[in-house]
Design an enzyme around this catalytic site. Structure first.
Site, PDB file in Angstrom:
ATOM      1  N   PHE A   1       1.039  -1.140   0.058  1.00 39.13           N
ATOM      2  CA  PHE A   1       0.144  -0.041   0.060  1.00 39.13           C
ATOM      3  C   PHE A   1       0.947   1.147  -0.048  1.00 39.13           C
ATOM      4  CE2 PHE A   1      -3.699   2.830   1.355  1.00 39.13           C
ATOM      5  CZ  PHE A   1      -4.476   2.374   0.553  1.00 39.13           C
ATOM      6  N   GLY A   2       1.997   1.164  -0.650  1.00 35.86           N
ATOM      7  CA  GLY A   2       2.665   2.466  -0.993  1.00 35.86           C
ATOM      8  C   GLY A   2       2.068   2.979  -1.951  1.00 35.86           C
TER       9      GLY A   2
ATOM     10  N   LEU B   1       2.278   2.647  -5.346  1.00 32.48           N
ATOM     11  CA  LEU B   1       1.640   2.195  -6.442  1.00 32.48           C
ATOM     12  C   LEU B   1       0.373   1.461  -6.009  1.00 32.48           C
ATOM     13  CD1 LEU B   1       1.784   1.208  -9.232  1.00 32.48           C
ATOM     14  CD2 LEU B   1       3.127  -0.994  -8.503  1.00 32.48           C
TER      15      LEU B   1
ATOM     16  N   TYR C   1      -3.527   4.367   7.010  1.00 31.01           N
ATOM     17  CA  TYR C   1      -2.037   4.170   6.537  1.00 31.01           C
ATOM     18  C   TYR C   1      -1.407   5.504   6.927  1.00 31.01           C
ATOM     19  CZ  TYR C   1       2.037   2.965   3.617  1.00 31.01           C
ATOM     20  OH  TYR C   1       3.230   2.835   3.263  1.00 31.01           O
TER      21      TYR C   1
ATOM     22  N   LYS D   1      10.012  -6.247 -13.004  1.00 33.67           N
ATOM     23  CA  LYS D   1      10.723  -5.444 -14.125  1.00 33.67           C
ATOM     24  C   LYS D   1      11.886  -6.087 -14.317  1.00 33.67           C
ATOM     25  CE  LYS D   1       9.890  -0.828 -12.091  1.00 33.67           C
ATOM     26  NZ  LYS D   1      10.340   0.713 -11.609  1.00 33.67           N
TER      27      LYS D   1
ATOM     28  N   ALA E   1       9.962   2.999  -3.259  1.00 31.11           N
ATOM     29  CA  ALA E   1      10.292   1.433  -3.557  1.00 31.11           C
ATOM     30  C   ALA E   1      10.565   1.486  -5.146  1.00 31.11           C
ATOM     31  CB  ALA E   1       9.434   0.487  -3.136  1.00 31.11           C
ATOM     32  N   THR E   2       9.559   2.256  -5.884  1.00 32.00           N
ATOM     33  CA  THR E   2       9.848   2.226  -7.198  1.00 32.00           C
ATOM     34  C   THR E   2      11.014   3.055  -7.841  1.00 32.00           C
ATOM     35  OG1 THR E   2       7.368   2.014  -7.662  1.00 32.00           O
ATOM     36  CG2 THR E   2       8.867   3.025  -9.524  1.00 32.00           C
TER      37      THR E   2
ATOM     38  N   GLU F   1      14.099   0.928  -6.952  1.00 26.64           N
ATOM     39  CA  GLU F   1      14.233  -0.202  -8.212  1.00 26.64           C
ATOM     40  C   GLU F   1      15.139   0.574  -9.400  1.00 26.64           C
ATOM     41  OE1 GLU F   1      11.563  -3.488  -8.663  1.00 26.64           O
ATOM     42  OE2 GLU F   1      10.343  -2.188  -7.448  1.00 26.64           O
TER      43      GLU F   1
ATOM     44  N   HIS G   1      19.556   0.522 -11.379  1.00 25.10           N
ATOM     45  CA  HIS G   1      19.747   0.134 -12.671  1.00 25.10           C
ATOM     46  C   HIS G   1      20.765   1.347 -13.254  1.00 25.10           C
ATOM     47  CE1 HIS G   1      16.809  -2.640 -14.120  1.00 25.10           C
ATOM     48  NE2 HIS G   1      16.071  -1.913 -13.269  1.00 25.10           N
TER      49      HIS G   1
END
Length: 346
Positions: free
Chosen positions: A29-30, A32, A73, A139, A205-206, A209, A213
């Site tokens: 439940f972040g 996204l 939240y 991903k 978090a996204t 990620e 890269h």
């Protein structure tokens, strides 16, 4: 990739969808996960009945209130504080799937940090005894390979798992499969994305990620970064992340689908963490040779007004609906977004 099991309940018809909404859960439940809940709030064919985060879960067969989830939240740090149906738990995902066998499918809106996290969750759910549909928006190629390796495990558990069902991989990968039909041979698939968000902290978090890269970073170093570390990095780059030759599972998905070898697929783009406007238009170019011997390129461009969340969550639920149809026909195991056509959720 698939195997037929003993028949399950009959396939859903359009009439069923109108009278009996698909019972859906969102794991995570972040940013996204919250966007996914917002997408579901406007749907008639799906009903959000379960949500989980790190510290708890909230379930209600009559439907979970988006506002109640967000309020719990933001005020207390977990949907587990929400009422009615909130429960605090240190193993929230496992506890939720065991407490809510009526849920038809879950969208895994979870960060894949570490790189083994999503596969670990899939194994945990498979061992829980719950049956239904799981959809992820993974991903990395290496992460998807771990999911594909669970084919027999998920099949034996009567779970239909659809992987790589976001924007890229996902929406754009499926577009490549369709575009490839014009050609006798595919020479190149190039995916270029632009993402704009007003505040990186809404998608922590996204962004981590994506940082993984960058040259000099990997999943573990990105995961270990504090919020202050991330903010300092973004200060140095003026909020921009330039990503090239990413380890993106589009390559594996298109290779498995027989479109082209994975080394012909490239993915890269720019993420602006300080402005909602996209720094460039997201597009995919599929270059190939026709049966007449002519070289050509198909280009598919996403509208700049569509957000990252819209282009991830929309396809994810479209694939979840398709997964429900497969599940009810007795088709279990792992599928990729390049193998299945998503169904529009009304």
């Amino acid at each position: 990739m698939t195997s037929v099991q003993s028949p399950q309940p009959r396939a859903m018809t359009s009439r069923d969808a109108k009278t009996t909404p698909i019972q859906v859960g969102v794991l995570g439940f972040g940013g996204l996960g919250q966007a996914a809940a917002q997408v579901l709030a406007a749907k008639q064919e799906m009903r959000l009945v379960a949500v989980a985060d790190r510290q708890g879960y909230l379930m209600n067969p009559a439907g979970v209130s988006l506002q109640d989830c967000i309020q719990a939240y933001r005020q207390h740090g977990s949907v587990g504080y929400g009422e009615p149906g909130g429960t605090l738990s240190q193993q929230s995902i496992l506890d939720l799937v065991q407490a809510a066998p009526e849920v038809d499918g879950y969208f895994l809106a979870l960060p894949n940090l570490p790189n083994t996290f999503m596969a670990a969750i899939a194994r945990e759910v498979a061992a829980s005894g719950w049956r239904g549909v799981l959809v992820d928006a993974l991903k990395r190629t290496s992460a998807m390979a771990q999911i594909l390796a669970l084919q027999e495990t998920l099949q034996a558990a009567s779970i239909t798992y659809l992987t790589g069902c976001g924007a890229t991989p996902g929406l754009l990968t499926a577009a490549a499969v369709i575009a490839a039909q014009s050609y006798a041979e595919i020479h190149r698939v190039a995916i270029t994305f632009g993402v704009g968000i007003a505040n990186w902290e809404a998608y922590r978090a996204t962004i981590r990620e994506d940082i993984a890269h960058l040259p000099g970073y990997d999943v573990e170093t990105a995961r270990a970064m504090s919020d202050a570390d991330v903010a300092a990095l973004l200060d140095k780059t003026n909020g921009l992340l330039h990503l090239e030759n990413m380890e993106h599972a589009d390559d594996l998905m298109l290779e498995l689908a027989g479109i082209c070898p994975r080394d012909r697929v490239t993915v890269g783009g720019i993420v602006d963490t300080r402005n909602p406007k996209k720094p460039l238009s997201t597009n995919i170019q599929v270059t190939g040779r026709t049966f007449e011997g002519k070289m050509s390129t198909h280009t598919f461009t996403l509208g700049d007004e569509t957000s990252m969340a819209a282009n991830v969550c929309g396809p994810a639920f479209g694939y979840l609906k398709a997964g429900i149809q497969l599940y009810r026909r007795g088709l279990h195991g792992v599928f990729t977004a390049a193998e299945v056509m998503p169904q529009f959720v009304r």
